[in-house]
Each structure stands twice: as structure tokens, then as C-alpha cells.
Design a protein around this motif. Structure first.
Motif, PDB file in Angstrom:
ATOM      1  N   GLY A   1       0.780  -1.233   0.000  1.00  0.00           N
ATOM      2  CA  GLY A   1       0.000   0.000   0.000  1.00  0.00           C
ATOM      3  C   GLY A   1       0.808   1.277   0.000  1.00  0.00           C
ATOM      4  N   GLY A   2       2.075   1.212  -0.365  1.00  0.00           N
ATOM      5  CA  GLY A   2       2.862   2.443  -0.422  1.00  0.00           C
ATOM      6  C   GLY A   2       4.353   2.193  -0.354  1.00  0.00           C
ATOM      7  N   TYR A   3       5.048   3.252   0.031  1.00  0.00           N
ATOM      8  CA  TYR A   3       6.500   3.177   0.160  1.00  0.00           C
ATOM      9  C   TYR A   3       6.865   2.383   1.406  1.00  0.00           C
ATOM     10  CZ  TYR A   3       6.766   6.663  -3.499  1.00  0.00           C
ATOM     11  OH  TYR A   3       6.661   7.307  -4.694  1.00  0.00           O
ATOM     12  N   VAL A   4       7.991   1.703   1.359  1.00  0.00           N
ATOM     13  CA  VAL A   4       8.403   0.870   2.485  1.00  0.00           C
ATOM     14  C   VAL A   4       9.490   1.518   3.331  1.00  0.00           C
ATOM     15  CG1 VAL A   4       7.746  -1.248   1.316  1.00  0.00           C
ATOM     16  CG2 VAL A   4      10.084  -0.426   1.096  1.00  0.00           C
ATOM     17  N   SER A   5       9.987   2.679   2.913  1.00  0.00           N
ATOM     18  CA  SER A   5      11.055   3.365   3.646  1.00  0.00           C
ATOM     19  C   SER A   5      10.722   4.838   3.815  1.00  0.00           C
ATOM     20  CB  SER A   5      12.378   3.242   2.890  1.00  0.00           C
ATOM     21  OG  SER A   5      12.760   1.901   2.773  1.00  0.00           O
ATOM     22  N   ASP A   6      11.426   5.447   4.749  1.00  0.00           N
ATOM     23  CA  ASP A   6      11.343   6.895   4.963  1.00  0.00           C
ATOM     24  C   ASP A   6      12.736   7.495   4.819  1.00  0.00           C
ATOM     25  OD1 ASP A   6       8.581   7.239   5.596  1.00  0.00           O
ATOM     26  OD2 ASP A   6       8.960   6.389   7.572  1.00  0.00           O
ATOM     27  N   LEU A   7      12.787   8.692   4.286  1.00  0.00           N
ATOM     28  CA  LEU A   7      14.018   9.465   4.207  1.00  0.00           C
ATOM     29  C   LEU A   7      13.970  10.490   5.329  1.00  0.00           C
ATOM     30  CD1 LEU A   7      16.628  10.419   2.797  1.00  0.00           C
ATOM     31  CD2 LEU A   7      15.172  11.882   1.378  1.00  0.00           C
ATOM     32  N   VAL A   8      15.003  10.512   6.163  1.00  0.00           N
ATOM     33  CA  VAL A   8      15.095  11.456   7.275  1.00  0.00           C
ATOM     34  C   VAL A   8      16.284  12.368   7.010  1.00  0.00           C
ATOM     35  CG1 VAL A   8      15.319  11.726   9.773  1.00  0.00           C
ATOM     36  CG2 VAL A   8      14.147   9.712   8.844  1.00  0.00           C
ATOM     37  N   VAL A   9      16.016  13.659   6.844  1.00  0.00           N
ATOM     38  CA  VAL A   9      17.063  14.654   6.600  1.00  0.00           C
ATOM     39  C   VAL A   9      17.089  15.599   7.795  1.00  0.00           C
ATOM     40  CG1 VAL A   9      17.874  16.503   5.076  1.00  0.00           C
ATOM     41  CG2 VAL A   9      16.683  14.516   4.107  1.00  0.00           C
ATOM     42  N   THR A  10      18.281  15.783   8.363  1.00  0.00           N
ATOM     43  CA  THR A  10      18.436  16.670   9.513  1.00  0.00           C
ATOM     44  C   THR A  10      19.349  17.826   9.127  1.00  0.00           C
ATOM     45  OG1 THR A  10      18.211  14.773  10.991  1.00  0.00           O
ATOM     46  CG2 THR A  10      19.129  16.780  11.938  1.00  0.00           C
ATOM     47  N   ALA A  11      18.939  19.034   9.491  1.00  0.00           N
ATOM     48  CA  ALA A  11      19.714  20.236   9.185  1.00  0.00           C
ATOM     49  C   ALA A  11      19.838  21.100  10.434  1.00  0.00           C
ATOM     50  CB  ALA A  11      19.057  21.019   8.060  1.00  0.00           C
ATOM     51  N   GLU A  12      20.958  21.804  10.524  1.00  0.00           N
ATOM     52  CA  GLU A  12      21.209  22.724  11.628  1.00  0.00           C
ATOM     53  C   GLU A  12      21.169  24.153  11.121  1.00  0.00           C
ATOM     54  OE1 GLU A  12      25.105  21.547  12.857  1.00  0.00           O
ATOM     55  OE2 GLU A  12      24.344  19.916  14.110  1.00  0.00           O
ATOM     56  N   PRO A  13      20.694  25.089  11.938  1.00  0.00           N
ATOM     57  CA  PRO A  13      20.715  26.487  11.517  1.00  0.00           C
ATOM     58  C   PRO A  13      22.142  27.005  11.410  1.00  0.00           C
ATOM     59  CG  PRO A  13      19.911  26.289  13.780  1.00  0.00           C
ATOM     60  CD  PRO A  13      20.132  24.908  13.270  1.00  0.00           C
ATOM     61  N   VAL A  14      22.360  27.877  10.430  1.00  0.00           N
ATOM     62  CA  VAL A  14      23.655  28.529  10.265  1.00  0.00           C
ATOM     63  C   VAL A  14      23.421  30.020  10.145  1.00  0.00           C
ATOM     64  CG1 VAL A  14      24.819  26.561   9.213  1.00  0.00           C
ATOM     65  CG2 VAL A  14      23.646  28.188   7.769  1.00  0.00           C
ATOM     66  N   GLU A  15      24.403  30.780  10.583  1.00  0.00           N
ATOM     67  CA  GLU A  15      24.303  32.230  10.434  1.00  0.00           C
ATOM     68  C   GLU A  15      24.517  32.593   8.977  1.00  0.00           C
ATOM     69  OE1 GLU A  15      26.316  34.924  12.988  1.00  0.00           O
ATOM     70  OE2 GLU A  15      26.326  33.461  14.619  1.00  0.00           O
ATOM     71  N   SER A  16      23.763  33.556   8.539  1.00  0.00           N
ATOM     72  CA  SER A  16      23.962  34.043   7.173  1.00  0.00           C
ATOM     73  C   SER A  16      23.934  35.559   7.197  1.00  0.00           C
ATOM     74  CB  SER A  16      22.882  33.501   6.252  1.00  0.00           C
ATOM     75  OG  SER A  16      21.612  33.925   6.696  1.00  0.00           O
ATOM     76  N   ARG A  17      24.695  36.120   6.310  1.00  0.00           N
ATOM     77  CA  ARG A  17      24.739  37.580   6.205  1.00  0.00           C
ATOM     78  C   ARG A  17      24.151  37.969   4.870  1.00  0.00           C
ATOM     79  NH1 ARG A  17      30.859  38.351   8.294  1.00  0.00           N
ATOM     80  NH2 ARG A  17      30.495  37.546  10.376  1.00  0.00           N
ATOM     81  N   PRO A  18      23.171  38.855   4.876  1.00  0.00           N
ATOM     82  CA  PRO A  18      22.585  39.268   3.604  1.00  0.00           C
ATOM     83  C   PRO A  18      23.587  40.035   2.754  1.00  0.00           C
ATOM     84  CG  PRO A  18      21.669  40.547   5.417  1.00  0.00           C
ATOM     85  CD  PRO A  18      22.573  39.504   6.023  1.00  0.00           C
ATOM     86  N   ALA A  19      23.540  39.793   1.466  1.00  0.00           N
ATOM     87  CA  ALA A  19      24.389  40.534   0.527  1.00  0.00           C
ATOM     88  C   ALA A  19      23.767  41.902   0.273  1.00  0.00           C
ATOM     89  CB  ALA A  19      24.524  39.760  -0.772  1.00  0.00           C
ATOM     90  N   GLY A  20      24.575  42.910   0.207  1.00  0.00           N
ATOM     91  CA  GLY A  20      24.067  44.254  -0.097  1.00  0.00           C
ATOM     92  C   GLY A  20      23.108  44.740   0.967  1.00  0.00           C
ATOM     93  N   ASN A  21      21.895  45.077   0.549  1.00  0.00           N
ATOM     94  CA  ASN A  21      20.920  45.636   1.479  1.00  0.00           C
ATOM     95  C   ASN A  21      20.023  44.566   2.098  1.00  0.00           C
ATOM     96  OD1 ASN A  21      19.255  44.905  -0.591  1.00  0.00           O
ATOM     97  ND2 ASN A  21      18.608  46.984  -1.131  1.00  0.00           N
ATOM     98  N   GLY A  22      20.315  43.292   1.840  1.00  0.00           N
ATOM     99  CA  GLY A  22      19.538  42.226   2.436  1.00  0.00           C
ATOM    100  C   GLY A  22      18.318  41.822   1.628  1.00  0.00           C
ATOM    101  N   ARG A  23      18.081  42.485   0.507  1.00  0.00           N
ATOM    102  CA  ARG A  23      16.937  42.140  -0.345  1.00  0.00           C
ATOM    103  C   ARG A  23      17.369  41.148  -1.419  1.00  0.00           C
ATOM    104  NH1 ARG A  23      13.582  47.704  -1.278  1.00  0.00           N
ATOM    105  NH2 ARG A  23      13.543  48.310   0.903  1.00  0.00           N
ATOM    106  N   ALA A  24      16.464  40.283  -1.770  1.00  0.00           N
ATOM    107  CA  ALA A  24      16.758  39.299  -2.832  1.00  0.00           C
ATOM    108  C   ALA A  24      16.951  40.031  -4.146  1.00  0.00           C
ATOM    109  CB  ALA A  24      15.609  38.297  -2.951  1.00  0.00           C
ATOM    110  N   LYS A  25      17.901  39.535  -4.922  1.00  0.00           N
ATOM    111  CA  LYS A  25      18.145  40.110  -6.250  1.00  0.00           C
ATOM    112  C   LYS A  25      17.531  39.193  -7.293  1.00  0.00           C
ATOM    113  CE  LYS A  25      22.356  42.395  -4.842  1.00  0.00           C
ATOM    114  NZ  LYS A  25      23.782  42.547  -5.055  1.00  0.00           N
ATOM    115  N   TRP A  26      16.610  39.724  -8.047  1.00  0.00           N
ATOM    116  CA  TRP A  26      15.937  38.955  -9.078  1.00  0.00           C
ATOM    117  C   TRP A  26      16.596  39.202 -10.420  1.00  0.00           C
ATOM    118  CZ3 TRP A  26      12.579  35.497  -7.353  1.00  0.00           C
ATOM    119  CH2 TRP A  26      12.046  35.695  -6.094  1.00  0.00           C
ATOM    120  N   PRO A  27      16.721  38.161 -11.226  1.00  0.00           N
ATOM    121  CA  PRO A  27      17.300  38.360 -12.562  1.00  0.00           C
ATOM    122  C   PRO A  27      16.432  39.315 -13.379  1.00  0.00           C
ATOM    123  CG  PRO A  27      16.775  36.035 -12.186  1.00  0.00           C
ATOM    124  CD  PRO A  27      16.337  36.801 -10.990  1.00  0.00           C
ATOM    125  N   THR A  28      17.065  40.107 -14.192  1.00  0.00           N
ATOM    126  CA  THR A  28      16.306  41.038 -15.036  1.00  0.00           C
ATOM    127  C   THR A  28      16.329  40.607 -16.479  1.00  0.00           C
ATOM    128  OG1 THR A  28      18.275  42.407 -15.245  1.00  0.00           O
ATOM    129  CG2 THR A  28      16.653  43.018 -13.566  1.00  0.00           C
TER     130      THR A  28
END
Length: 70
Positions: A43-70
Motif C-alpha cells: 500500500g505504499g513506500y516501504v522506507s522513509d528518508l530522514v534529513v536533519t539540518a542545523e541552523p547557520v548564520e547568514s549575512r545578507p548581501a548588499g541591502n539584504g533584499r533578494a536580487k531577481w534576474p532582469t
């Protein structure tokens, strides 16, 4: 907030590690999702995928706003 993946493990569906549900210690992000193989007889999948992640500090580039392609 950014995270860095620190572990990725595939486990049998009924054998999730207790660490996936811990409530103490350093903060982590845990993703649990279905993993192959798919067994229609069961009735379905027989396994599970478990992914663990830790928070990391990040510094925004420039003014901290996302840059969208033009």
C-alpha cells in the motif's frame, strides 16, 4: 534563516530514529518523507528518508533584499 544538512538516512518505514522527534538539545530542522521502493502490495513506500539540518548564520548581501534576474 538558513540551514546546513548534517545527515541524510533512509530507514524502514516502521523504524524512525527517536532523534527525529527529540525535544531537547540544540535546534535542528528534521524532514521526514517517503523513500523508494514503492510496494503496491503493502500500500505504499516501504522506507522513509530522514534529513536533519542545523541552523547557520547568514549575512545578507548588499541591502539584504533578494536580487531577481532582469
Amino acid at each position: 534563516m538558513h540551514h546546513r544538512v548534517v545527515s541524510r538516512v533512509t530507514v524502514p518505514e516502521d523504524d524512525l530514529p527517536p532523534s527525529a522527534f527529540r525535544r531537547s538539545g540544540a535546534p535542528v530542522l528534521t524532514l521526514i518523507t517517503c523513500a523508494p521502493p514503492y510496494d503496491p502490495e503493502r500500500g505504499g513506500y516501504v522506507s522513509d528518508l530522514v534529513v536533519t539540518a542545523e541552523p547557520v548564520e547568514s549575512r545578507p548581501a548588499g541591502n539584504g533584499r533578494a536580487k531577481w534576474p532582469t
